[in-house]
Design a protein around this motif. Structure first.
Motif, mmCIF file in Angstrom:
data_model
loop_
_atom_site.group_PDB
_atom_site.id
_atom_site.type_symbol
_atom_site.label_atom_id
_atom_site.label_comp_id
_atom_site.label_asym_id
_atom_site.label_seq_id
_atom_site.Cartn_x
_atom_site.Cartn_y
_atom_site.Cartn_z
ATOM 1 N N GLY A 99 23.625 20.131 -11.161
ATOM 2 C CA GLY A 99 24.005 19.296 -10.027
ATOM 3 C C GLY A 99 24.468 17.901 -10.350
ATOM 4 N N VAL A 100 24.915 17.656 -11.592
ATOM 5 C CA VAL A 100 25.423 16.330 -11.944
ATOM 6 C C VAL A 100 26.927 16.300 -11.693
ATOM 7 C CG1 VAL A 100 25.720 14.634 -13.790
ATOM 8 C CG2 VAL A 100 23.607 15.978 -13.651
ATOM 9 N N THR A 101 27.371 15.300 -10.957
ATOM 10 C CA THR A 101 28.777 15.186 -10.564
ATOM 11 C C THR A 101 29.612 14.550 -11.670
ATOM 12 O OG1 THR A 101 28.230 15.009 -8.218
ATOM 13 C CG2 THR A 101 30.352 14.104 -8.907
ATOM 14 N N ALA A 102 30.797 15.091 -11.908
ATOM 15 C CA ALA A 102 31.768 14.477 -12.817
ATOM 16 C C ALA A 102 32.509 13.390 -12.050
ATOM 17 C CB ALA A 102 32.745 15.530 -13.339
ATOM 18 N N GLY A 103 32.228 12.134 -12.350
ATOM 19 C CA GLY A 103 32.807 11.017 -11.623
ATOM 20 C C GLY A 103 34.219 10.688 -12.080
ATOM 21 N N ASP A 104 34.909 9.927 -11.261
ATOM 22 C CA ASP A 104 36.275 9.495 -11.552
ATOM 23 C C ASP A 104 36.230 8.043 -12.029
ATOM 24 O OD1 ASP A 104 38.941 8.855 -11.621
ATOM 25 O OD2 ASP A 104 39.400 9.533 -9.589
ATOM 26 N N ALA B 163 23.046 11.304 -9.519
ATOM 27 C CA ALA B 163 23.332 12.308 -10.548
ATOM 28 C C ALA B 163 24.830 12.327 -10.837
ATOM 29 C CB ALA B 163 22.859 13.676 -10.081
ATOM 30 N N VAL B 164 25.268 11.517 -11.799
ATOM 31 C CA VAL B 164 26.698 11.375 -12.076
ATOM 32 C C VAL B 164 26.917 11.037 -13.542
ATOM 33 C CG1 VAL B 164 26.735 8.909 -11.489
ATOM 34 C CG2 VAL B 164 28.834 10.262 -11.212
ATOM 35 N N PHE B 165 28.078 11.426 -14.075
ATOM 36 C CA PHE B 165 28.465 10.956 -15.403
ATOM 37 C C PHE B 165 29.954 10.679 -15.402
ATOM 38 C CE2 PHE B 165 29.711 15.272 -15.721
ATOM 39 C CZ PHE B 165 30.258 15.607 -16.949
ATOM 40 N N PHE B 166 30.378 9.775 -16.315
ATOM 41 C CA PHE B 166 31.751 9.280 -16.337
ATOM 42 C C PHE B 166 32.338 9.390 -17.741
ATOM 43 C CE2 PHE B 166 29.732 6.746 -12.923
ATOM 44 C CZ PHE B 166 30.602 7.011 -11.869
#
Length: 336
Positions: A224-229, A162-165
């Protein structure tokens, strides 16, 4: 009789092979080099490039925000340039256009409706394509995306995380959001969570007329989606919300970009060598980018080998998500 014919055939085969061997052994240096180059060229024609391989390995559906007035201009340029490298290209519009690939999302054209339009676009992508692609990119019709760099960046990450960039901006809620102009990309699981738990819940994902990128970021955070680097190893941004002419040779302090960027910008070196996107693309810029990126060659320079990054294990992916969720506040610019 048969034995004679067989001996004759064998003799001819051996003779031909010996002749080729003699010719090979007597090649001059230039002839040998020319032959080797020809052989390498023939092999390269039958061997898929890394970009071709990644096209099938890291599948990206592109959702491009546009409007009917731009179908024959900006949207057409996107389709003929970087959009042609998407695994699937869909234009989010208010009119169907089969030739372009535009879908009528039944949302009136207005700046106040951009958030509703993007919500509808993600719902459409989920309904029709969630299991067919790994990553789901949202971009504007004045965004230019280097798809090869995007795929190379995404390759190590599991699309079921669960991530977006994107280019991360600060706001009033934790972890910030990704710039819509620079484009942002959701994993398959992020798209799934957005549709199953957010878009149908006005507490998690309120309906309003705020900016689409900030609001989608808020919806994703709540499920619960993480903001990625997405920065490179030197802390340089890959997703750029400005045109290169406004970024190079360095970022000027005090601009709106330095004010809103989540991470303190690298003032002396604005952009990653593996940059993924630029915003505010003019009509003539599409062909200009295509020429400089895909046709121009600086001859005689040493080539850097392209090596695939290592895929992250489940445990490594979990550690990444935990780290991004707990990033030190002193890495960010203070919110004014």
């Amino acid at each position: 009789m048969f034995r004679n014919v067989l001996c004759l055939a064998l003799g001819l085969i051996v003779g031909v092979q010996l002749t080729e061997l003699w010719d090979y052994m007597t090649l001059t240096g230039e002839e040998y080099e020319s032959t080797a180059i020809a052989a390498d060229t023939a092999a390269s024609l039958t061997r898929p490039s890394l970009a071709d391989w990644l096209f099938h390995e890291t599948r990206v559906l592109c959702l491009v925000l546009t409007m009917p007035a731009h179908h024959k201009t900006k949207a057409a340029k996107v389709r003929s340039t970087w959009g042609s490298r998407c695994n699937k290209l869909i234009f989010m519009s208010s009119e169907d256009d089969d030739a372009l690939g535009a879908v009528n999302l039944n949302v009136s054209e207005s700046r106040d409706n951009l958030y509703s339009k993007v919500r509808a676009g993600f719902a459409y992508a989920y309904e029709h394509y969630v299991e067919d692609y790994d990553w789901f990119l949202k971009a504007d019709d004045d965004t230019y995306v280097i798809m090869e760099n995007l795929r190379m960046f995404l390759y190590p990450f599991d699309p079921e995380a669960a991530v977006f960039f994107g280019h991360r901006f600060r706001t009033s809620y934790p972890h910030g959001y990704m710039s819509g102009g620079a484009g942002y990309v959701l994993s398959r699981d992020a798209l799934r969570r957005l549709n199953l738990f957010a878009l149908n819940n006005t507490k998690f994902c309120p309906l309003n007329t705020y900016s689409e990128d900030r609001q989608i970021g808020y919806c994703l955070l709540n499920v619960g989606v993480t903001a990625g680097d997405s920065r490179d190893e030197h802390g340089r941004e890959r997703f750029l919300p400005l045109h290169p002419r406004h970024l190079m040779p360095s970022i000027q302090n005090g601009t709106w970009l330095t004010t809103y960027s989540y991470f303190t910008p690298n003032m002396s070196d604005c952009c990653s060598e593996t940059a993924i996107s630029f915003h505010y693309t003019k009509m003539h810029d599409y062909d200009r980018y295509e020429f400089f990126l895909y046709h121009l060659r600086a001859l005689g320079l040493p080539e850097k080998p392209t090596v695939l990054p290592t895929k992250l294990t489940y445990e490594q992916m979990e550690q990444k998500l935990d780290f991004w969720n707990q990033q030190e506040t002193d890495q960010t610019v203070p919110l004014s």
